[in-house]
Design an enzyme around this catalytic site. Structure first.
Site, mmCIF file in Angstrom:
data_model
loop_
_atom_site.group_PDB
_atom_site.id
_atom_site.type_symbol
_atom_site.label_atom_id
_atom_site.label_comp_id
_atom_site.label_asym_id
_atom_site.label_seq_id
_atom_site.Cartn_x
_atom_site.Cartn_y
_atom_site.Cartn_z
ATOM 1 N N LYS A 103 -31.473 22.594 4.105
ATOM 2 C CA LYS A 103 -30.153 23.123 3.902
ATOM 3 C C LYS A 103 -29.331 22.436 3.332
ATOM 4 C CE LYS A 103 -28.422 23.703 8.036
ATOM 5 N NZ LYS A 103 -27.473 24.416 9.564
ATOM 6 N N CYS A 122 -21.642 30.980 3.053
ATOM 7 C CA CYS A 122 -22.786 31.732 2.702
ATOM 8 C C CYS A 122 -22.297 33.654 2.505
ATOM 9 C CB CYS A 122 -23.736 32.106 3.919
ATOM 10 S SG CYS A 122 -22.622 33.046 5.508
#
Length: 111
Positions: free
Chosen positions: A57, A77
């Site tokens: 991540k 995101c």
């Protein structure tokens, strides 16, 4: 950078609504309260096609001296229900698309 810009597909919608307007007469009226609604929707595809793909991540941290809280997470995101703040929606997005996008963390420096 051009590769990133061409691979992200998002639509933006802006609408302005006026709530609370109640005309009493032509001479006097109750003040209006404006509410702006901004809707952002990103397509179900990878947002991060090539940056640090070897990491599980991608999370970046920046130290900022003047913050109200010691840590603030900002969404990258585009799926957060509390946008621009992160609510963890990237986890579901990453599982669905195989992406590795994570939040941007703003931190107060340790003193």
């Amino acid at each position: 950078m051009a590769a990133i810009a061409t691979s992200v597909s998002a639509s933006f919608c802006y609408s302005s609504r006026i709530d609370g307007y109640k005309p009493v007469s032509t001479a006097a009226a109750v003040p209006m309260r404006r509410r702006r609604v901004v809707s952002v929707r990103a397509e179900a595809q990878a947002i991060n096609p090539e940056i640090r793909k070897s990491e599980e991540k991608v999370v970046d941290s920046v130290e900022v001296a003047e913050l109200a809280k010691p840590l603030t997470a900002y969404c990258r995101c585009w799926r957060s229900g509390t946008f621009p703040l992160c609510d963890g929606s990237h986890v579901k997005h990453n599982k669905a698309t195989g992406d590795n996008v994570g939040p941007l963390l703003l931190k107060k420096p340790k003193q």
